[in-house]
Design an enzyme around this catalytic site. Structure first.
Site, PDB file in Angstrom:
ATOM      1  N   GLY A   1       0.819  -1.222   0.000  1.00 53.33           N
ATOM      2  CA  GLY A   1       0.000   0.000   0.000  1.00 53.33           C
ATOM      3  C   GLY A   1       0.847   1.263   0.000  1.00 53.33           C
ATOM      4  O   GLY A   1       2.008   1.252   0.409  1.00 53.33           O
TER       5      GLY A   1
ATOM      6  N   ARG B   1      -3.154   7.927   3.893  1.00 52.25           N
ATOM      7  CA  ARG B   1      -3.481   8.678   5.104  1.00 52.25           C
ATOM      8  C   ARG B   1      -2.249   9.235   5.824  1.00 52.25           C
ATOM      9  O   ARG B   1      -2.365  10.084   6.690  1.00 52.25           O
ATOM     10  CB  ARG B   1      -4.306   7.779   6.055  1.00 52.25           C
ATOM     11  CG  ARG B   1      -5.701   7.462   5.534  1.00 52.25           C
ATOM     12  CD  ARG B   1      -6.355   6.298   6.278  1.00 52.25           C
ATOM     13  NE  ARG B   1      -5.877   4.996   5.807  1.00 52.25           N
ATOM     14  CZ  ARG B   1      -6.332   3.825   6.247  1.00 52.25           C
ATOM     15  NH1 ARG B   1      -7.269   3.795   7.179  1.00 52.25           N
ATOM     16  NH2 ARG B   1      -5.858   2.684   5.759  1.00 52.25           N
TER      17      ARG B   1
ATOM     18  N   GLN C   1       2.668  -6.840  -6.156  1.00 56.89           N
ATOM     19  CA  GLN C   1       1.239  -6.618  -6.373  1.00 56.89           C
ATOM     20  C   GLN C   1       1.135  -5.320  -7.170  1.00 56.89           C
ATOM     21  O   GLN C   1       1.319  -4.232  -6.629  1.00 56.89           O
ATOM     22  CB  GLN C   1       0.502  -6.482  -5.021  1.00 56.89           C
ATOM     23  CG  GLN C   1      -0.999  -6.338  -5.195  1.00 56.89           C
ATOM     24  CD  GLN C   1      -1.700  -5.907  -3.906  1.00 56.89           C
ATOM     25  OE1 GLN C   1      -1.107  -5.276  -3.046  1.00 56.89           O
ATOM     26  NE2 GLN C   1      -2.973  -6.230  -3.788  1.00 56.89           N
TER      27      GLN C   1
ATOM     28  N   THR D   1      -6.296  -6.473   0.615  1.00 56.09           N
ATOM     29  CA  THR D   1      -5.375  -7.356   1.344  1.00 56.09           C
ATOM     30  C   THR D   1      -5.477  -8.818   0.895  1.00 56.09           C
ATOM     31  O   THR D   1      -4.480  -9.534   0.884  1.00 56.09           O
ATOM     32  CB  THR D   1      -5.615  -7.253   2.869  1.00 56.09           C
ATOM     33  OG1 THR D   1      -7.023  -7.393   3.129  1.00 56.09           O
ATOM     34  CG2 THR D   1      -5.152  -5.921   3.421  1.00 56.09           C
TER      35      THR D   1
ATOM     36  N   ASP E   1       2.260  -2.595   8.474  1.00 55.60           N
ATOM     37  CA  ASP E   1       2.013  -1.365   9.237  1.00 55.60           C
ATOM     38  C   ASP E   1       1.608  -1.642  10.686  1.00 55.60           C
ATOM     39  O   ASP E   1       1.044  -0.782  11.350  1.00 55.60           O
ATOM     40  CB  ASP E   1       0.975  -0.482   8.535  1.00 55.60           C
ATOM     41  CG  ASP E   1      -0.420  -1.102   8.484  1.00 55.60           C
ATOM     42  OD1 ASP E   1      -0.570  -2.283   8.829  1.00 55.60           O
ATOM     43  OD2 ASP E   1      -1.361  -0.374   8.087  1.00 55.60           O
TER      44      ASP E   1
ATOM     45  N   ASN F   1      -9.889  -6.821  14.655  1.00 52.87           N
ATOM     46  CA  ASN F   1      -8.972  -7.647  13.882  1.00 52.87           C
ATOM     47  C   ASN F   1      -7.640  -6.927  13.828  1.00 52.87           C
ATOM     48  O   ASN F   1      -7.558  -5.801  13.335  1.00 52.87           O
ATOM     49  CB  ASN F   1      -9.557  -7.822  12.464  1.00 52.87           C
ATOM     50  CG  ASN F   1      -8.537  -8.406  11.495  1.00 52.87           C
ATOM     51  OD1 ASN F   1      -7.587  -9.069  11.900  1.00 52.87           O
ATOM     52  ND2 ASN F   1      -8.755  -8.155  10.201  1.00 52.87           N
TER      53      ASN F   1
ATOM     54  N   ASN G   1      50.064  14.631  22.656  1.00 56.41           N
ATOM     55  CA  ASN G   1      49.280  15.745  23.183  1.00 56.41           C
ATOM     56  C   ASN G   1      49.109  16.785  22.092  1.00 56.41           C
ATOM     57  O   ASN G   1      50.088  17.352  21.600  1.00 56.41           O
ATOM     58  CB  ASN G   1      49.972  16.361  24.397  1.00 56.41           C
ATOM     59  CG  ASN G   1      49.062  17.391  25.047  1.00 56.41           C
ATOM     60  OD1 ASN G   1      48.112  17.046  25.737  1.00 56.41           O
ATOM     61  ND2 ASN G   1      49.344  18.655  24.793  1.00 56.41           N
TER      62      ASN G   1
ATOM     63  N   ALA H   1      54.452  26.267  20.312  1.00 62.71           N
ATOM     64  CA  ALA H   1      53.150  26.928  20.222  1.00 62.71           C
ATOM     65  C   ALA H   1      53.171  27.973  19.117  1.00 62.71           C
ATOM     66  O   ALA H   1      54.193  28.614  18.872  1.00 62.71           O
ATOM     67  CB  ALA H   1      52.816  27.583  21.550  1.00 62.71           C
TER      68      ALA H   1
HETATM   69  C1  UD1 Z   1      -6.787  -3.947   7.773  1.00 67.35           C
HETATM   70  C2  UD1 Z   1      -7.908  -4.989   7.930  1.00 67.35           C
HETATM   71  C3  UD1 Z   1      -8.699  -4.665   9.184  1.00 67.35           C
HETATM   72  C4  UD1 Z   1      -7.777  -4.645  10.384  1.00 67.35           C
HETATM   73  C5  UD1 Z   1      -6.596  -3.718  10.174  1.00 67.35           C
HETATM   74  C6  UD1 Z   1      -5.561  -3.920  11.265  1.00 67.35           C
HETATM   75  C7  UD1 Z   1      -8.562  -5.683   5.680  1.00 67.35           C
HETATM   76  C8  UD1 Z   1      -9.557  -5.562   4.599  1.00 67.35           C
HETATM   77  N1  UD1 Z   1      -8.759  -4.937   6.769  1.00 67.35           N
HETATM   78  O1  UD1 Z   1      -7.394  -2.674   7.595  1.00 67.35           O
HETATM   79  O2  UD1 Z   1      -9.716  -5.624   9.375  1.00 67.35           O
HETATM   80  O3  UD1 Z   1      -8.489  -4.262  11.543  1.00 67.35           O
HETATM   81  O4  UD1 Z   1      -5.935  -3.985   8.917  1.00 67.35           O
HETATM   82  O5  UD1 Z   1      -4.544  -2.964  11.229  1.00 67.35           O
HETATM   83  O6  UD1 Z   1      -7.658  -6.449   5.563  1.00 67.35           O
HETATM   84  N2  UD1 Z   1      -1.945  -3.812   1.552  1.00 67.35           N
HETATM   85  C9  UD1 Z   1      -1.390  -4.382   0.418  1.00 67.35           C
HETATM   86  N3  UD1 Z   1      -2.112  -4.423  -0.714  1.00 67.35           N
HETATM   87  C10 UD1 Z   1      -3.374  -3.945  -0.799  1.00 67.35           C
HETATM   88  C11 UD1 Z   1      -3.938  -3.367   0.364  1.00 67.35           C
HETATM   89  C12 UD1 Z   1      -3.185  -3.316   1.525  1.00 67.35           C
HETATM   90  O7  UD1 Z   1      -0.241  -4.835   0.442  1.00 67.35           O
HETATM   91  O8  UD1 Z   1      -3.971  -4.044  -1.877  1.00 67.35           O
HETATM   92  C13 UD1 Z   1      -1.122  -3.770   2.781  1.00 67.35           C
HETATM   93  C14 UD1 Z   1      -0.857  -2.349   3.258  1.00 67.35           C
HETATM   94  O9  UD1 Z   1       0.365  -1.877   2.737  1.00 67.35           O
HETATM   95  C15 UD1 Z   1      -0.799  -2.511   4.774  1.00 67.35           C
HETATM   96  C16 UD1 Z   1      -1.687  -3.729   5.038  1.00 67.35           C
HETATM   97  O10 UD1 Z   1      -1.848  -4.391   3.805  1.00 67.35           O
HETATM   98  O11 UD1 Z   1       0.511  -2.774   5.213  1.00 67.35           O
HETATM   99  C17 UD1 Z   1      -3.054  -3.344   5.599  1.00 67.35           C
HETATM  100  O12 UD1 Z   1      -3.717  -2.496   4.684  1.00 67.35           O
HETATM  101  P1  UD1 Z   1      -4.510  -1.223   5.169  1.00 67.35           P
HETATM  102  O13 UD1 Z   1      -5.042  -0.531   3.982  1.00 67.35           O
HETATM  103  O14 UD1 Z   1      -3.716  -0.436   6.110  1.00 67.35           O
HETATM  104  O15 UD1 Z   1      -5.719  -1.935   5.935  1.00 67.35           O
HETATM  105  P2  UD1 Z   1      -6.612  -1.353   7.096  1.00 67.35           P
HETATM  106  O16 UD1 Z   1      -7.617  -0.437   6.519  1.00 67.35           O
HETATM  107  O17 UD1 Z   1      -5.785  -0.835   8.184  1.00 67.35           O
HETATM  108 CA    CA Z   2      -3.611  -0.465   8.407  1.00 72.35          CA
END
Ligand code: UD1
Ligand code: CA
Length: 452
Positions: free
Chosen positions: A12, A16, A73, A79, A103, A171, A378, A424
């Site tokens: 990602g 934010r 990806q 995810t 993260d 989660n 020195n 000196a």
């Molecule tokens: C996600 C979970 C949520 C959980 C939270 C915990 C999902 C749908 N939601 O939400 O239930 O409570 O984490 O912190 O999984 N990423 C990818 N590829 C993508 C999307 C995301 O590699 O297509 C990676 C991001 O870089 C990140 C991680 O997955 O490191 C989580 O993605 P993020 O968008 O932060 O998910 P949350 O909205 O926090």
């Molecule tokens: Ca997250």
């Protein structure tokens, strides 16, 4: 024991964060978040760690190097879609796969271990790591069956009903899966939700509907599970990690005069009976021996320091400092410097790419750059190595036992021989033989009765 595999989600962008730096590369206590995750999971004995990269793929790879293998990806479709990219490397493996988000930098290997154990003991096909949050906003909520307490599914905040939003169990984004089941079920995950994304946690609900055993392991420590989506959470993670690191070193016998004002990188090592004064900052790979006094207001980066050394109000970078060395106040030890045992570098002294042999001193107001200083030398107050002619840098050598008087300019390249003395105020342009005295200044003339 089942074979273990790990998938780290790190593709990602982290919108934010409002940053040019990709989210998982933002440091917490000096180390990128994703690196914390990889370091912890590698302690659980995972056979292979696969990091899913996308935004900033090259930079992520640079940081993690050979600790991980990688899949790309190309589009961030969620995810679930991210984990699917790991199929080419893990699809045919038998065992348990832990999935972690890049993260969530605070999840410890102990918690991961507890998750593995719970997963194995319950015989589940999928186990989600959950936590009780005072403020669950932003996280997916864990929906359980009322009577049995069994997990039914995870619902994202944006898709949750009023009743689901009131659930305090979140989660954490960490899961254990039976590997083959994971890749089989991922193909059934759709994107018919408020964000149009393929959600990994949907695997839980699908398995439940299939009648498989799914399970949840609720960690008692919510602070470990924070997901960093913005700078507010980043600051919180920094505080939690800092407290964890400082507490660890206190338990190892290190004294913190003011824990709140002391910043220790995740990769630092500190010997027992060392005292850290307020404003001490240890960056990157720093090793400090025992019985040292560091600070107040001292920043040491990527350096090694021996034992019983005192460093006050000073900056030390990419250098080696021996034992019983005394640095500061207000000294600057710049990269590639080596100070042997019992060296003294006093106030307002700058050292750059210079070595000092045992017991040598530059106690006041000096610049010593591109120099090899022997032992028991020195360097008087105001000694300067004149190392730069505007085009090139040149070397100054001062051999063992030499004495350089105050305010001497040593114009490099130049060598001061063993036990030689430089008077000196001299400006030395030619080598000084050993055992000799060199005076290089104009004679003083007194004009008597001049005022009359
Ligand atoms: C996600 C979970 C949520 C959980 C939270 C915990 C999902 C749908 N939601 O939400 O239930 O409570 O984490 O912190 O999984 N990423 C990818 N590829 C993508 C999307 C995301 O590699 O297509 C990676 C991001 O870089 C990140 C991680 O997955 O490191 C989580 O993605 P993020 O968008 O932060 O998910 P949350 O909205 O926090
Ligand atoms: Ca997250």
């Amino acid at each position: 024991m089942n074979k273990r595999y790990a998938v780290i989600l790190a593709a990602g962008k982290g919108t934010r964060m409002k940053s040019e730096l990709y989210k998982v590369l933002h440091p917490v206590c000096g180390k990128p978040m994703v690196e914390h995750v990889v370091d912890q999971v590698s302690q659980t004995g995972a056979e292979s760690i696969v990091t899913v990269t996308g935004h900033g793929a090259e930079m992520v790879k640079e940081h993690l190097g050979s600790r991980s293998s990688y899949v790309l990806q190309e589009k961030q479709l969620g995810t679930g879609h991210a984990v699917m990219q790991a199929e080419e490397l893990l699809g045919d493996k038998e065992g348990v796969t832990i999935v972690l988000c890049g993260d969530t930098p605070l999840i410890s290997s102990e918690t991961m271990e507890a998750l593995f154990t719970h997963h194995q003991e319950t015989g589940a096909k999928a186990t989600v790591l959950t936590a009780g949050a005072e403020d669950p906003s932003g996280y997916g909520r864990v929906v359980r069956e009322q009577e049995t307490g069994n997990v039914l599914r995870v619902v994202e905040q944006k898709d949750a009903s009023e009743a689901e939003l009131a659930i305090g169990e979140i989660n954490t984004g960490t899961y254990c899966f039976d590997n083959e089941t994971l890749f089989r079920v991922l193909k059934q995950v759709g994107n018919d939700n408020s964000q149009g994304e393929y959600y990994l946690p949907d695997v839980i609900g699908i398995l439940k509907d299939e009648g498989e055993t799914v399970s949840a392991w609720k960690t008692p420590d919510f602070s470990e599970t924070i997901g960093v989506n913005d700078r507010v959470a980043l600051a919180e993670a920094e505080q939690t990690m800092k407290r964890r690191i400082n507490t660890y070193w206190m338990r190892q016998g290190v004294t913190f005069i003011d824990d709140a004002q002391t910043y220790i990188s995740a990769d630092a090592v500190i010997g027992s009976d060392t005292v850290l004064y307020p404003g001490t900052i240890l960056n990157g790979n720093v090793t400090i021996g025992s019985k040292c006094k560091i600070g107040p207001h001292t920043e040491i980066s990527d350096s090694v320091v021996g034992s019983e050394t005192v460093i006050r109000h000073s900056v030390v970078s990419e250098s080696e400092v021996g034992s019983s060395v005394n640095i500061g106040p207000f000294a600057h030890i710049r990269p590639a410097s080596v100070l042997a045992d019992e060296v003294k570098v006093g106030n307002f002294v700058e050292v750059k790419k210079a070595s000092f042999g045992k017991g040598s001193k530059a106690s006041h107001l000096s610049y010593i750059g591109d120099a090899e200083i022997g032992s028991d030398v020195n360097l008087g107050c105001g000694s300067i190595t004149v190392n730069y002619d505007g085009k090139q840098k040149y070397l100054t050598k001062v051999k063992d036992g030499a004495f350089v008087g105050c305010n001497a300019n040593l114009i490099a390249p130049v060598t001061i021989g063993e036990n030689a003395v430089v008077a000196a105020g001299s400006t030395i342009t030619e080598d000084v033989p050993s055992q000799s005295l060199s005076i290089a200044r104009s004679r003083q003339t007194n004009k008597e009765n001049y005022i009359k």
